[in-house]
Design a protein around this motif. Structure first.
Motif, short mmCIF file in Angstrom:
data_model
loop_
_atom_site.label_atom_id
_atom_site.label_comp_id
_atom_site.label_asym_id
_atom_site.label_seq_id
_atom_site.Cartn_x
_atom_site.Cartn_y
_atom_site.Cartn_z
N LEU A 67 0.72 -1.15 0.01
CA LEU A 67 0.02 0.06 -0.02
C LEU A 67 0.90 1.24 0.06
O LEU A 67 1.85 1.46 0.74
CB LEU A 67 -0.88 0.14 1.25
CG LEU A 67 -2.12 -0.86 1.33
CD1 LEU A 67 -2.74 -0.86 2.69
CD2 LEU A 67 -3.14 -0.13 0.33
N SER A 68 0.44 2.22 -0.71
CA SER A 68 1.08 3.51 -0.69
C SER A 68 -0.20 4.59 -0.32
O SER A 68 -1.17 4.17 -0.44
CB SER A 68 1.97 3.80 -1.90
OG SER A 68 1.17 3.92 -3.05
N SER A 70 -2.94 7.22 -0.55
CA SER A 70 -3.78 7.68 -1.40
C SER A 70 -3.88 9.07 -1.39
O SER A 70 -3.56 9.97 -0.16
CB SER A 70 -5.13 7.05 -1.65
OG SER A 70 -5.21 5.74 -2.04
N LEU A 71 -4.63 10.01 -2.20
CA LEU A 71 -4.91 11.33 -1.91
C LEU A 71 -5.74 11.83 -0.93
O LEU A 71 -6.71 10.95 -0.89
CB LEU A 71 -4.80 12.05 -3.39
CG LEU A 71 -3.97 12.20 -4.51
CD1 LEU A 71 -4.74 12.73 -5.67
CD2 LEU A 71 -2.78 13.06 -3.96
N CYS B 25 -2.87 2.10 -4.35
CA CYS B 25 -4.04 2.66 -3.84
C CYS B 25 -4.46 1.09 -3.33
O CYS B 25 -4.62 0.09 -4.09
CB CYS B 25 -4.81 3.22 -4.55
SG CYS B 25 -4.39 4.99 -4.98
N THR B 35 -11.62 7.88 -1.99
CA THR B 35 -10.67 7.90 -0.71
C THR B 35 -9.39 7.00 -1.21
O THR B 35 -8.17 6.95 -0.32
CB THR B 35 -11.08 7.83 0.57
OG1 THR B 35 -11.71 6.30 0.43
CG2 THR B 35 -11.93 8.77 1.27
N GLN B 36 -9.61 6.23 -2.28
CA GLN B 36 -8.56 5.44 -2.60
C GLN B 36 -8.15 5.59 -4.17
O GLN B 36 -8.34 4.73 -4.95
CB GLN B 36 -9.12 3.77 -2.46
CG GLN B 36 -9.23 3.45 -1.05
CD GLN B 36 -9.93 2.24 -0.52
OE1 GLN B 36 -10.43 2.08 0.45
NE2 GLN B 36 -10.40 1.54 -1.40
N VAL B 37 -7.66 6.71 -4.36
CA VAL B 37 -7.47 7.17 -5.49
C VAL B 37 -5.99 7.89 -5.35
O VAL B 37 -5.64 8.59 -4.24
CB VAL B 37 -8.27 8.03 -6.08
CG1 VAL B 37 -9.63 7.22 -6.65
CG2 VAL B 37 -8.72 9.45 -5.41
#
Ligand SMILES: [Zn+2]
Lengths: 95, 479
Positions: A67-68, A70-71, B25, B35-37
């Motif tokens: 995982l990295s 997210s915005l 993501c 929220t996962q972008v």
């Protein structure tokens, strides 16, 4: 290659570019000359050359399944022309 | 006229990775929208996709499990089209060099094995989700970029039932591989169908329609049933079938043609320049092949051979990987050579209880674990408690979270096989039921069953019915 006005019309629709009649005529001529120029490549003998899909001598570039971040939502929606709560808003589409 | 249906299925499934196909993501289902972008899955300029290694390996494993030839050279392509759920205006997919081709899947229909060809297996990314409101549509891009596997079958399927079996068999294999959740309700498995019909005995293909929007395996079967009937009726009326996409409505059980955009689809595929190609060596393929666990059909055949199970029992036990595993552990621990009692208990009470409480059979907690479960089966098998009692003890044990053996001890449920105590009860029953006794003595031997029932009642269900009958018979002829 033969580029008719209809070809340009089809392509412009695919690209969602609105062109008027005059522009269609003009672009048909221009596109044809561009493609004719590219057709020059056909004069080369490529019998013994493998088709290439990529130009860089690279392959097998992977990332691990980790995982990295997210915005943040505000950042994601910041430049959206239309938004609605947590969503992007778009003109209504029907399936 | 009699028609033959020609069906091909296209299955899309989410690969069970933690992160998306080309960015880090999360793929988690049901999170807050958008929220996962990140710049990659939102298609921001300048961002670059990098392939998730695990997704790639899962895809290859699936190809191998479906008996496909995995390509040593594969690449991604851009499929170009405009739709608001597609942020880049193209989908990263595979066109002319899919990851795996030319496989097959064996399905069982009405006791016969049928081989369904797999045309291709390729990787692509999912699109976002649209929610349609009164005046606008809303877009959630959480799903955009989730790794998808597309599995395309040959048009070898000839009935809705075969389609159903194909999907069930495929799902079971995918679950064994642990590469996908295969949950149609959550959209992690989707299925489209191409269907045409032709008169029996002829070889020319009819015009095909594409069916979409089925959200269960049953839905696929129903939609195909409907479509085959619709096409047959149209042909019988000399009408033409038009090539179209139809949407299935599970509520009304009817499909309607989808409003099509004018002009044929023109995706202008070209190689994805942002993703260099992939070389897969034979050693890598072999390595992944070795990671494939025993698949349902192999396991089923082994269960039949090793434990002497019937085909039906073996099939039920192996349809769910975890359940197959724990049941095999129990079979191994069971101390007698005849494993049938464990199988009966697993297919019977265990599956029934799990279904009744809407649980996965492998998640059913038996107080005291396998040891207690096996003791209970063995007690019933040895006649120390009756089968009926054993089943109610099992239920009570789960309900009260109490050891089965403790319940049996506390309630003193051991079967009475001791003849002297049964003789006493037999005499009481004989004295109390002169009518049936007379019947028995005058040759109506069936009357003994009534007396057995009476004695069982008196013993609180604990008497061993076999011994009871012997004792009664003896007392009736003696007295
Ligand atoms: Zn992302």
């Amino acid at each position: 290659m033969d580029i008719t006005k209809n070809t340009v019309k089809h392509v412009s629709h695919l690209a969602r570019i609105d062109l008027c009649d005059k522009e269609l005529d003009k672009l048909a001529v221009q596109l044809k000359s561009i493609l004719d120029f590219i057709d020059k490549l056909k004069e080369l003998d490529v019998k013994d050359v493998n088709a290439a899909s990529h130009i860089l001598p690279l392959n097998n570039v992977f990332r691990e399944d980790t995982l990295s971040e997210s915005l943040p939502l505000e950042e994601t929606l910041k430049n959206a022309p239309q938004k609605n709560d947590k969503f992007f808003g778009v003109p209504k589409v029907i399936e | 006229m009699e028609y033959v249906a020609v069906i091909g299925l296209e299955v899309h499934l989410h690969l069970k990775t933690k992160t998306k196909a080309f960015c880090g993501c999360s793929t988690e289902f049901g999170s807050q929208p958008n929220t996962q972008v990140c710049p990659v899955c939102l298609g921001f300029p300048g961002s670059l996709p990098v392939l998730n290694k695990k997704a790639f390996d899962y895809a290859i494993k699936t190809g191998l499990a479906l008996n496909c030839k995995v390509q040593n050279f594969t690449k991604f392509d851009r499929k170009n089209y405009f739709y608001p759920d597609l942020p880049k205006n193209y989908q990263i997919s595979q066109y002319d060099l899919p990851l795996a081709t030319k496989g097959y899947l064996d399905i069982e229909v009405e006791g016969k094995i049928k081989r369904i060809g797999i045309t291709r297996v390729h990787m692509e990314e999912d699109a976002g989700k649209l929610i349609h409101k009164e005046n606008c549509s809303l877009v959630d891009f959480n799903r955009a970029g989730v790794p998808l596997l597309e599995i395309v079958s040959e048009p070898d399927i000839n009935s809705p039932l075969e389609a159903y079996e194909y999907l069930s068999t495929l799902k079971s294999i995918l679950e064994y591989l642990e590469v996908s959740d295969c949950d149609m309700e959550k959209g992690s498995l989707r299925c489209d169908a191409n269907v045409s019909i032709r008169p029996k005995g002829e070889t020319t293909l009819g015009t095909k329609t594409e069916l979409k929007n089925m959200n269960s395996f049953k839905g696929v079967r129903d939609a195909l049933d409907y479509e085959i009937k619709r096409q047959s009726e149209a042909l019988n009326r000399n009408e033409k079938i038009s090539q179209e996409t139809r949407l299935w409505d599970a509520k009304t059980m009817v499909s309607v043609p989808m409003r099509t955009k004018e002009g044929a689809q023109d995706y202008r595929y070209f190689p994805e320049p942002d993703l260099p190609p992939f070389l897969v060596s034979d050693e890598q393929i072999l390595g992944l092949k070795n990671e494939i666990p025993e698949l349902p059909t192999e396991k089923m055949l082994r269960f039949i051979k090793e434990y002497g199970l019937s085909e039906y029992d073996a099939k039920v036990l192996t349809s769910d990987k975890k359940f197959a595993y724990i049941t095999e552990e129990r079979i191994k621990k069971y101390p007698s050579a005849n494993k049938k009692p464990v199988v009966n208990w697993s297919i019977g009470p265990v599956l029934e209880t799990a279904a009744a409480s809407k649980m996965e059979p492998a998640d059913l907690i038996i107080p005291g674990g396998d040891d207690e479960f096996i003791k209970l089966i063995k007690l019933a098998e040895d006649g120390q408690i009756s089968n009926l009692v054993a089943k109610s003890v099992f239920n009570e044990s789960l309900k009260a979270n109490k050891l089965a053996t403790q319940i049996i001890r506390e309630k003193n449920l051991f079967q009475i096989s001791d003849e002297s105590s049964l003789e006493k009860l037999a005499d009481e029953v004989i004295k109390g039921n002169p009518g049936p006794v007379q019947d028995f003595k005058s040759g109506k031997t069936n009357a003994i069953m009534f007396l057995v029932g009476q004695l069982m009642k008196k013993s609180g269900g604990k008497a061993n019915p076999k011994v009871v009958q012997d004792v009664l018979r003896r007392r009736l002829t003696d007295v």
